[in-house]
Design a protein around this motif. Sequence first.
Motif, PDB file in Angstrom:
ATOM      1  N   GLU A  23     -38.450  17.269  -2.524  1.00 59.56           N
ATOM      2  CA  GLU A  23     -37.879  15.926  -2.544  1.00 59.56           C
ATOM      3  C   GLU A  23     -36.862  15.788  -3.683  1.00 59.56           C
ATOM      4  OE1 GLU A  23     -37.467  11.858  -1.312  1.00 59.56           O
ATOM      5  OE2 GLU A  23     -38.179  13.668  -0.327  1.00 59.56           O
ATOM      6  N   ILE A  24     -37.160  16.345  -4.833  1.00 58.43           N
ATOM      7  CA  ILE A  24     -36.218  16.298  -5.959  1.00 58.43           C
ATOM      8  C   ILE A  24     -34.916  16.994  -5.579  1.00 58.43           C
ATOM      9  CG2 ILE A  24     -35.785  17.148  -8.314  1.00 58.43           C
ATOM     10  CD1 ILE A  24     -38.827  16.662  -8.839  1.00 58.43           C
ATOM     11  N   LEU A  25     -35.009  18.158  -4.954  1.00 58.47           N
ATOM     12  CA  LEU A  25     -33.808  18.876  -4.512  1.00 58.47           C
ATOM     13  C   LEU A  25     -33.012  18.045  -3.518  1.00 58.47           C
ATOM     14  CD1 LEU A  25     -34.943  22.569  -3.999  1.00 58.47           C
ATOM     15  CD2 LEU A  25     -33.312  21.712  -5.668  1.00 58.47           C
ATOM     16  N   LYS A  26     -33.707  17.450  -2.562  1.00 60.62           N
ATOM     17  CA  LYS A  26     -33.029  16.644  -1.544  1.00 60.62           C
ATOM     18  C   LYS A  26     -32.309  15.467  -2.188  1.00 60.62           C
ATOM     19  CE  LYS A  26     -35.032  13.565   0.972  1.00 60.62           C
ATOM     20  NZ  LYS A  26     -35.838  12.784   1.882  1.00 60.62           N
ATOM     21  N   LEU A  27     -32.988  14.768  -3.069  1.00 60.48           N
ATOM     22  CA  LEU A  27     -32.379  13.609  -3.720  1.00 60.48           C
ATOM     23  C   LEU A  27     -31.180  14.011  -4.561  1.00 60.48           C
ATOM     24  CD1 LEU A  27     -35.595  11.661  -4.768  1.00 60.48           C
ATOM     25  CD2 LEU A  27     -34.026  11.104  -2.890  1.00 60.48           C
ATOM     26  N   PHE A  28     -31.304  15.123  -5.282  1.00 61.97           N
ATOM     27  CA  PHE A  28     -30.230  15.555  -6.175  1.00 61.97           C
ATOM     28  C   PHE A  28     -29.025  16.080  -5.400  1.00 61.97           C
ATOM     29  CE2 PHE A  28     -28.011  18.507  -8.976  1.00 61.97           C
ATOM     30  CZ  PHE A  28     -27.841  17.722 -10.106  1.00 61.97           C
ATOM     31  N   PHE A  29     -29.257  17.008  -4.491  1.00 55.00           N
ATOM     32  CA  PHE A  29     -28.142  17.661  -3.812  1.00 55.00           C
ATOM     33  C   PHE A  29     -27.611  16.881  -2.619  1.00 55.00           C
ATOM     34  CE2 PHE A  29     -29.617  21.405  -6.144  1.00 55.00           C
ATOM     35  CZ  PHE A  29     -28.408  21.895  -6.585  1.00 55.00           C
ATOM     36  N   LEU A  30     -28.488  16.422  -1.755  1.00 50.63           N
ATOM     37  CA  LEU A  30     -28.016  15.805  -0.521  1.00 50.63           C
ATOM     38  C   LEU A  30     -27.705  14.328  -0.672  1.00 50.63           C
ATOM     39  CD1 LEU A  30     -30.297  17.630   2.053  1.00 50.63           C
ATOM     40  CD2 LEU A  30     -28.013  18.223   1.269  1.00 50.63           C
ATOM     41  N   GLU A  31     -28.440  13.646  -1.533  1.00 54.69           N
ATOM     42  CA  GLU A  31     -28.168  12.226  -1.719  1.00 54.69           C
ATOM     43  C   GLU A  31     -27.346  11.962  -2.974  1.00 54.69           C
ATOM     44  OE1 GLU A  31     -31.615   9.787  -1.058  1.00 54.69           O
ATOM     45  OE2 GLU A  31     -32.155  10.922   0.734  1.00 54.69           O
ATOM     46  N   GLY A  32     -27.103  13.017  -3.768  1.00 51.15           N
ATOM     47  CA  GLY A  32     -26.250  12.885  -4.947  1.00 51.15           C
ATOM     48  C   GLY A  32     -26.820  11.992  -6.034  1.00 51.15           C
ATOM     49  N   MET A  33     -28.118  11.897  -6.106  1.00 52.04           N
ATOM     50  CA  MET A  33     -28.765  11.006  -7.052  1.00 52.04           C
ATOM     51  C   MET A  33     -28.878  11.666  -8.439  1.00 52.04           C
ATOM     52  SD  MET A  33     -32.418   9.098  -6.359  1.00 52.04           S
ATOM     53  CE  MET A  33     -31.852   8.294  -4.874  1.00 52.04           C
ATOM     54  N   PRO A  34     -28.505  10.958  -9.497  1.00 50.75           N
ATOM     55  CA  PRO A  34     -28.687  11.496 -10.856  1.00 50.75           C
ATOM     56  C   PRO A  34     -30.175  11.637 -11.194  1.00 50.75           C
ATOM     57  CG  PRO A  34     -27.252   9.556 -10.876  1.00 50.75           C
ATOM     58  CD  PRO A  34     -27.835   9.670  -9.499  1.00 50.75           C
ATOM     59  N   MET A  35     -30.486  12.524 -12.126  1.00 47.03           N
ATOM     60  CA  MET A  35     -31.887  12.772 -12.477  1.00 47.03           C
ATOM     61  C   MET A  35     -32.606  11.518 -12.964  1.00 47.03           C
ATOM     62  SD  MET A  35     -32.311  16.605 -13.973  1.00 47.03           S
ATOM     63  CE  MET A  35     -31.293  16.373 -15.408  1.00 47.03           C
ATOM     64  N   LEU A  36     -31.930  10.653 -13.686  1.00 43.58           N
ATOM     65  CA  LEU A  36     -32.564   9.422 -14.159  1.00 43.58           C
ATOM     66  C   LEU A  36     -32.982   8.536 -12.985  1.00 43.58           C
ATOM     67  CD1 LEU A  36     -33.414   7.921 -16.681  1.00 43.58           C
ATOM     68  CD2 LEU A  36     -31.166   6.870 -16.755  1.00 43.58           C
ATOM     69  N   ASP A  37     -32.140   8.467 -11.957  1.00 40.68           N
ATOM     70  CA  ASP A  37     -32.484   7.686 -10.764  1.00 40.68           C
ATOM     71  C   ASP A  37     -33.603   8.343  -9.963  1.00 40.68           C
ATOM     72  OD1 ASP A  37     -30.523   5.938 -11.531  1.00 40.68           O
ATOM     73  OD2 ASP A  37     -29.063   6.583 -10.033  1.00 40.68           O
ATOM     74  N   ILE A  38     -33.616   9.676  -9.937  1.00 39.58           N
ATOM     75  CA  ILE A  38     -34.700  10.393  -9.265  1.00 39.58           C
ATOM     76  C   ILE A  38     -36.018  10.077  -9.961  1.00 39.58           C
ATOM     77  CG2 ILE A  38     -35.679  12.677  -8.779  1.00 39.58           C
ATOM     78  CD1 ILE A  38     -32.749  13.673  -8.464  1.00 39.58           C
ATOM     79  N   ALA A  39     -36.010  10.117 -11.280  1.00 38.40           N
ATOM     80  CA  ALA A  39     -37.222   9.807 -12.046  1.00 38.40           C
ATOM     81  C   ALA A  39     -37.711   8.398 -11.734  1.00 38.40           C
ATOM     82  CB  ALA A  39     -36.949   9.969 -13.542  1.00 38.40           C
ATOM     83  N   SER A  40     -36.791   7.467 -11.672  1.00 35.10           N
ATOM     84  CA  SER A  40     -37.153   6.088 -11.377  1.00 35.10           C
ATOM     85  C   SER A  40     -37.721   5.962  -9.962  1.00 35.10           C
ATOM     86  CB  SER A  40     -35.925   5.193 -11.539  1.00 35.10           C
ATOM     87  OG  SER A  40     -36.225   3.870 -11.195  1.00 35.10           O
ATOM     88  N   ARG A  41     -37.048   6.572  -8.994  1.00 32.10           N
ATOM     89  CA  ARG A  41     -37.509   6.472  -7.610  1.00 32.10           C
ATOM     90  C   ARG A  41     -38.880   7.108  -7.416  1.00 32.10           C
ATOM     91  NH1 ARG A  41     -34.321   8.335  -2.371  1.00 32.10           N
ATOM     92  NH2 ARG A  41     -33.787   6.165  -2.065  1.00 32.10           N
ATOM     93  N   LEU A  42     -39.123   8.241  -8.095  1.00 24.65           N
ATOM     94  CA  LEU A  42     -40.391   8.951  -7.934  1.00 24.65           C
ATOM     95  C   LEU A  42     -41.446   8.495  -8.935  1.00 24.65           C
ATOM     96  CD1 LEU A  42     -39.032  12.540  -7.207  1.00 24.65           C
ATOM     97  CD2 LEU A  42     -39.761  10.784  -5.574  1.00 24.65           C
ATOM     98  N   ASP A  43     -41.094   7.484  -9.742  1.00 26.51           N
ATOM     99  CA  ASP A  43     -42.006   6.905 -10.720  1.00 26.51           C
ATOM    100  C   ASP A  43     -42.575   7.963 -11.673  1.00 26.51           C
ATOM    101  OD1 ASP A  43     -43.294   4.806 -11.982  1.00 26.51           O
ATOM    102  OD2 ASP A  43     -45.099   5.004 -10.741  1.00 26.51           O
ATOM    103  N   MET A  44     -41.666   8.708 -12.272  1.00 26.43           N
ATOM    104  CA  MET A  44     -42.060   9.717 -13.251  1.00 26.43           C
ATOM    105  C   MET A  44     -41.026   9.736 -14.363  1.00 26.43           C
ATOM    106  SD  MET A  44     -41.029  13.267 -11.191  1.00 26.43           S
ATOM    107  CE  MET A  44     -42.599  13.343 -10.469  1.00 26.43           C
ATOM    108  N   SER A  45     -41.365  10.381 -15.438  1.00 31.00           N
ATOM    109  CA  SER A  45     -40.429  10.434 -16.564  1.00 31.00           C
ATOM    110  C   SER A  45     -39.283  11.391 -16.257  1.00 31.00           C
ATOM    111  CB  SER A  45     -41.158  10.902 -17.831  1.00 31.00           C
ATOM    112  OG  SER A  45     -41.514  12.267 -17.714  1.00 31.00           O
TER     113      SER A  45
END
Length: 107
Positions: free
Chosen positions: A66-88
């Motif tokens: 899921e992290i790979l998908k969010l980062f590469f395919l959805e272009g989401m920055p790591m800070l937004d990934i952390a927020s979406r996945l509720d992790m640091s």
Amino acid sequence: MTNENNYHVEPAWDENDDLAVIMDAVLNAPGLKKAYHKAPDCNWIMLIGDKEMEEGINSLPSLEQEILKLFFLEGMPMLDIASRLDMSLELVHDHIISMKVRLRCHV
């Protein structure tokens, strides 16, 4: 990269490491993103077109996929990934480093 607590986090996608170039080439391919955006509910890993990379990503835990998908395919920055996945941010970073080590065996 610095988070809201003002401590430093090493960049997880270091452009100077040998795997970053391969991952960028495979996972940033315009055809992959285009196919994913046409059918975002499909199994995006099957769209990659690189059997070794597909096998490697399939071997990762679903959270790291899921992290790979969010980062590469959805272009989401790591800070937004952390927020979406509720992790640091640090935990997202650690997952990225860990998955890169495991993916190295498949490329």
